[in-house]
Design a protein around this motif. Sequence first.
Motif, PDB file in Angstrom:
ATOM      1  N   ASN A 273       0.822  -1.226   0.000  1.00 30.42           N
ATOM      2  CA  ASN A 273       0.000   0.000   0.000  1.00 30.42           C
ATOM      3  C   ASN A 273       0.851   1.269   0.000  1.00 30.42           C
ATOM      4  O   ASN A 273       0.611   2.182   0.774  1.00 30.42           O
ATOM      5  CB  ASN A 273      -0.962  -0.022   1.189  1.00 30.42           C
TER       6      ASN A 273
ATOM      7  N   LEU B 238      -4.402   1.721  -6.109  1.00 32.95           N
ATOM      8  CA  LEU B 238      -4.398   0.307  -5.695  1.00 32.95           C
ATOM      9  C   LEU B 238      -5.754  -0.356  -5.959  1.00 32.95           C
ATOM     10  O   LEU B 238      -5.812  -1.496  -6.421  1.00 32.95           O
ATOM     11  CB  LEU B 238      -4.068   0.243  -4.196  1.00 32.95           C
ATOM     12  N   ASP B 239      -6.843   0.382  -5.691  1.00 29.95           N
ATOM     13  CA  ASP B 239      -8.190  -0.190  -5.897  1.00 29.95           C
ATOM     14  C   ASP B 239      -8.398  -0.542  -7.371  1.00 29.95           C
ATOM     15  O   ASP B 239      -8.904  -1.616  -7.704  1.00 29.95           O
ATOM     16  CB  ASP B 239      -9.285   0.757  -5.390  1.00 29.95           C
ATOM     17  N   TYR B 240      -7.944   0.350  -8.247  1.00 31.58           N
ATOM     18  CA  TYR B 240      -8.091   0.120  -9.686  1.00 31.58           C
ATOM     19  C   TYR B 240      -7.262  -1.095 -10.123  1.00 31.58           C
ATOM     20  O   TYR B 240      -7.736  -1.953 -10.870  1.00 31.58           O
ATOM     21  CB  TYR B 240      -7.643   1.381 -10.453  1.00 31.58           C
TER      22      TYR B 240
ATOM     23  N   ILE C 130      -6.280  -3.622  -8.320  1.00 31.68           N
ATOM     24  CA  ILE C 130      -6.890  -4.867  -7.797  1.00 31.68           C
ATOM     25  C   ILE C 130      -8.064  -5.284  -8.689  1.00 31.68           C
ATOM     26  O   ILE C 130      -8.174  -6.449  -9.098  1.00 31.68           O
ATOM     27  CB  ILE C 130      -7.347  -4.682  -6.323  1.00 31.68           C
ATOM     28  N   ASP C 131      -8.933  -4.329  -9.036  1.00 29.04           N
ATOM     29  CA  ASP C 131     -10.109  -4.662  -9.860  1.00 29.04           C
ATOM     30  C   ASP C 131      -9.701  -5.202 -11.227  1.00 29.04           C
ATOM     31  O   ASP C 131     -10.237  -6.193 -11.706  1.00 29.04           O
ATOM     32  CB  ASP C 131     -11.010  -3.427 -10.041  1.00 29.04           C
TER      33      ASP C 131
ATOM     34  N   LYS D 181     -11.138   1.730   0.126  1.00 25.60           N
ATOM     35  CA  LYS D 181     -11.703   1.819  -1.231  1.00 25.60           C
ATOM     36  C   LYS D 181     -11.483   0.519  -2.020  1.00 25.60           C
ATOM     37  O   LYS D 181     -12.055   0.319  -3.081  1.00 25.60           O
ATOM     38  CB  LYS D 181     -10.991   2.944  -2.008  1.00 25.60           C
ATOM     39  N   CYS D 182     -10.583  -0.329  -1.524  1.00 25.88           N
ATOM     40  CA  CYS D 182     -10.216  -1.539  -2.271  1.00 25.88           C
ATOM     41  C   CYS D 182     -11.166  -2.680  -1.951  1.00 25.88           C
ATOM     42  O   CYS D 182     -11.562  -2.855  -0.793  1.00 25.88           O
ATOM     43  CB  CYS D 182      -8.800  -1.987  -1.889  1.00 25.88           C
ATOM     44  N   ASP D 183     -11.491  -3.470  -2.961  1.00 26.01           N
ATOM     45  CA  ASP D 183     -12.320  -4.650  -2.745  1.00 26.01           C
ATOM     46  C   ASP D 183     -11.409  -5.806  -2.328  1.00 26.01           C
ATOM     47  O   ASP D 183     -10.905  -6.559  -3.172  1.00 26.01           O
ATOM     48  CB  ASP D 183     -13.086  -4.979  -4.033  1.00 26.01           C
ATOM     49  N   LEU D 184     -11.214  -5.926  -1.036  1.00 27.25           N
ATOM     50  CA  LEU D 184     -10.253  -6.913  -0.535  1.00 27.25           C
ATOM     51  C   LEU D 184     -10.779  -8.345  -0.660  1.00 27.25           C
ATOM     52  O   LEU D 184     -10.040  -9.305  -0.467  1.00 27.25           O
ATOM     53  CB  LEU D 184      -9.865  -6.592   0.911  1.00 27.25           C
TER      54      LEU D 184
ATOM     55  N   LEU E 277      -7.150   2.023   1.780  1.00 23.80           N
ATOM     56  CA  LEU E 277      -7.438   0.592   1.590  1.00 23.80           C
ATOM     57  C   LEU E 277      -8.934   0.299   1.665  1.00 23.80           C
ATOM     58  O   LEU E 277      -9.397  -0.713   1.152  1.00 23.80           O
ATOM     59  CB  LEU E 277      -6.695  -0.241   2.639  1.00 23.80           C
TER      60      LEU E 277
END
Length: 295
Positions: free
Chosen positions: A135, A140-142, A144-145, A167-170, A165
Amino acid sequence: MKVLNFGSLNLDYTYQVETILVPGETQASKGRQIFCGGKGLNQSIALAKAGIPVYHAGMIGEEGDVLLETCRENGVNTEFIRKIDGPSGHTIIQVDKDGQNCILLFGGSNRSITKEFADEVLDAFDSGDMILLQNEINELDYIIDRAYEKGMMIILNPSPYDDGLKKCDLGKVSLFLVNEIEGYQITGEKEPDRILEKIREIYPKAKVVLTLGGNGSVYQDETGAVHRQGIYKVKAVDTTAAGDTFTGYFISSLIDGLPVQEGLKLAAKASAIAVSRAGATASIPLREEVLNSDL
Ligand code: RIB
């Protein structure tokens, strides 16, 4: 299977101090060294030193050539490292007489990742490839998606933990590598077994490695089965990058198909060696040294 690490590259301005400064204190340092570091770069170097071919993607700034050079010297693929105007990421690190540290991070070029650049990098990877993330970069969210859409296996070391974090789909992450503090920040639980239970509850498809400082590490798979590993005691010189060394070496063991317990052991040994040396990337041992060490 290709391995991509999309992450930070930092210049670590490391100061040796008697004790870590407290608010309002001024203290003369005993010396300063400039090391190559960054959680991303450290983890790429650890993978490479463990014998795994790895692509590093990220941004360096005007004074960052040495970071690129370090990648090259260690056999990390640099095709996806871009140089941009402005400063590189850097840190101010204090290391005390017991090897403990504290780190002040300046994002610099690590925070200049664009969606276009992320797409360009990810276009070179496919379903079944592995992506490792920390991180210290933006978007990072983009990433990951997009990596999930492609069917890549996503490994996340959510460090340093911050609100970004959220915002991220973990739920898209296959393997988390977290320490107790990050485990608490993700789950709200303090006790290690509760952290693991809670992670399994929230992210039932994920595996997790929880590192516990002096108490070693625990691996938990999706079924809840756990493996525990202690630490190898060494005289601590500088703990910087110990966690990154553990991460790189543990992932290398998964890629090599080692049994989990052996992977944890290898990672614990490699990180103990890193703790016994100064610097970040400079402290990470080669696989041969780890295998031949007396620990
Ligand atoms: O994990 C250690 C790293 O954290 C250092 O190398 C520093 O650059 C910070 O990113």
